[in-house]
Design a protein around this motif. Structure first.
Motif, mmCIF file in Angstrom:
data_model
loop_
_atom_site.group_PDB
_atom_site.id
_atom_site.type_symbol
_atom_site.label_atom_id
_atom_site.label_comp_id
_atom_site.label_asym_id
_atom_site.label_seq_id
_atom_site.Cartn_x
_atom_site.Cartn_y
_atom_site.Cartn_z
ATOM 1 N N GLY A 192 -35.138 31.291 41.974
ATOM 2 C CA GLY A 192 -34.588 32.348 42.812
ATOM 3 C C GLY A 192 -33.097 32.176 42.991
ATOM 4 N N ALA A 194 -29.345 34.569 44.620
ATOM 5 C CA ALA A 194 -28.678 35.810 45.010
ATOM 6 C C ALA A 194 -27.581 36.105 43.998
ATOM 7 N N TYR A 204 -24.869 43.420 45.685
ATOM 8 C CA TYR A 204 -25.704 42.285 46.097
ATOM 9 C C TYR A 204 -27.109 42.499 45.555
ATOM 10 N N LEU A 206 -30.994 40.245 44.448
ATOM 11 C CA LEU A 206 -31.776 39.078 44.852
ATOM 12 C C LEU A 206 -32.943 38.867 43.894
ATOM 13 N N VAL A 208 -36.349 36.407 43.750
ATOM 14 C CA VAL A 208 -37.203 35.509 44.525
ATOM 15 C C VAL A 208 -38.472 35.246 43.728
ATOM 16 N N VAL A 213 -35.901 41.480 43.234
ATOM 17 C CA VAL A 213 -36.362 42.230 44.406
ATOM 18 C C VAL A 213 -35.970 43.692 44.235
ATOM 19 N N ALA A 218 -32.511 48.405 47.764
ATOM 20 C CA ALA A 218 -31.888 47.526 46.763
ATOM 21 C C ALA A 218 -30.781 48.236 45.995
ATOM 22 N N GLY A 223 -25.108 45.625 50.794
ATOM 23 C CA GLY A 223 -24.313 44.400 50.813
ATOM 24 C C GLY A 223 -22.828 44.664 50.956
ATOM 25 N N ALA A 298 -25.707 35.203 52.354
ATOM 26 C CA ALA A 298 -26.724 35.507 51.345
ATOM 27 C C ALA A 298 -27.713 34.362 51.213
ATOM 28 N N LEU A 301 -29.851 33.896 54.650
ATOM 29 C CA LEU A 301 -30.831 34.929 54.966
ATOM 30 C C LEU A 301 -31.893 35.087 53.882
ATOM 31 N N SER A 302 -31.545 34.776 52.636
ATOM 32 C CA SER A 302 -32.528 34.904 51.556
ATOM 33 C C SER A 302 -33.316 33.622 51.331
ATOM 34 N N GLN A 304 -32.394 31.220 49.539
ATOM 35 C CA GLN A 304 -32.154 30.800 48.155
ATOM 36 C C GLN A 304 -30.864 29.976 48.121
#
Length: 370
Positions: A192, A194, A204, A206, A208, A213, A218, A223, A298, A301-302, A304
């Motif tokens: 994973g 960002a 931005y 992501l 995962v 995502v 998205a 972002g 990033a 919060l993610s 990653q």
């Protein structure tokens, strides 16, 4: 082709060649289940077995599975406000051709006619699909809102399918880039990460658990409006110190041009900052601080701990790396995993390859449904 068979083919396509042992571990399958699922794919010629290799396990050598060659070609296109960037690829998204053409007219008919002409100019044989990436909101093959082209509700898919006679996939450019980074770019092999892009805009994306995502938001550019500096400049939407205001090339050059009393472009701005010109250095370091805060947010919060930086403005990182890393350290818990920063300077052809990758995966999905 069943959903499980598609999962096997897709894993081999993206990560292969793979031994059966690695493939069962990746997909959580038993050896017997993998043998059952792989058999029809081998019989149909979608997969092939390579020569035996020793993988370190007990028992006889394994024959890795790979995607079969000769399964057609694909085209990927990245549309910017200034040019069309196109690549031709094989089914592994390996480039076999490429072209770039300047864009002087943003009228949808003119742009899409140029896209079609550029794809034809690649000279591809057995074209199976086309992927197009556009900055902005993309839904169901329609560019709902593409600010760099001044487009609203342009049906890209229908127009190009009628023109080219092959299936067309349309995707937001940052989502397509995340696919590129995951498949063959800086994020290959990472579970994973960002993706942050800076240039004409700020993007931005992501990844995962090995998947890009995809949500309704998205593609909306959320972002770009994350607040990063309460004292920074104001973006076109009236947000003070947001990512767009702090990191877009246009905002950075506008600030430096105002300070110098003459127009400067982005490359000159970075050169001046690198030579420690006071005004340029101050603006670029402020942008570096904002980028470091963005990376920290990033990652925090993610959840990653890897970040891929890309975009035509990513030269900022080299010039302001100290400011970036200082801000990142300030925004990251001391007990959190170190952030692994990958800088992708491969340019827009990688974005176009990402669009081709989207087309390839949608082609496999059509095989499953068909």
């Amino acid at each position: 082709m069943s959903e499980s068979e598609t999962a096997v083919a897709r894993a081999v396509l993206i990560h292969g060649p793979l031994s059966r042992r690695d493939l069962t571990a990746r997909l959580g399958l038993s050896p017997a289940s993998l043998t059952r699922l792989a058999k029809p794919l081998l019989e149909r010629g979608l997969l092939i077995e390579l020569d035996e290799v020793t993988d370190g396990s007990v028992g006889r050598p394994s024959r890795p599975l790979d995607i079969a060659p000769g399964l057609g070609t694909f085209a990927g296109v990245k549309i910017t406000g200034d040019e069309i960037i196109a690549v031709g690829t094989d089914i592994r998204a390996e480039s076999v051709a490429g072209d770039e053409r300047p864009l002087s007219d943003h009228a949808p008919d003119a742009v899409l006619a140029l896209v079609a002409a550029t794809i034809r100019g690649l000279g591809l044989t057995d074209l199976r699909g086309v992927g197009v990436s556009v900055g902005g909101v993309v839904q169901g093959g329609v560019a709902v809102f593409a600010p760099f082209l001044d487009w609203i509700d342009v049906d890209v898919r229908a127009t190009l399918e009628a023109e080219l006679g092959v299936p067309v996939s349309v995707e937001n450019d940052v989502v397509a880039l995340a696919e590129a980074e995951r498949w063959f770019g800086a994020g290959r092999g990472l579970d994973g990460f960002a993706t942050i892009t800076i240039g004409a805009g700020v993007g931005y994306g992501l990844v995962v658990a090995g998947e890009v995502v995809r949500t309704p938001d998205a593609t909306t550019g959320t972002g770009g409006h994350i607040p990063l500096d309460p004292y920074g400049p104001v973006c076109s939407d009236g947000h003070r110190g947001c990512a767009q205001a702090m990191l877009s090339a246009g905002s950075i050059t506008t600030q430096v041009s105002a300070a110098l009393g003459r127009a400067v472009d982005y490359d000159e701005t970075l050169r001046l900052a690198a030579s420690d010109h006071p005004a340029a250095r101050a603006v670029v370091d402020a942008a570096g601080t904002a980028l470091g805060r963005f990376i920290a947010l990033a990652a925090n919060l993610s959840l990653q701990s890897a970040v891929v930086l890309s975009g035509e403005g990513i030269g900022l990182f080299r010039v302001a790396e100290r400011a970036v890393r200082d801000a990142l350290a300030a925004g990251r818990d001391a007990q959190a995993a170190p952030i692994d920063i990958h800088v992708d300077v491969s340019g827009f052809r990688a974005w176009a390859r990402g669009a081709a990758a989207v087309a390839i995966q949608e082609s496999m999905e059509r095989m499953r449904l068909g």
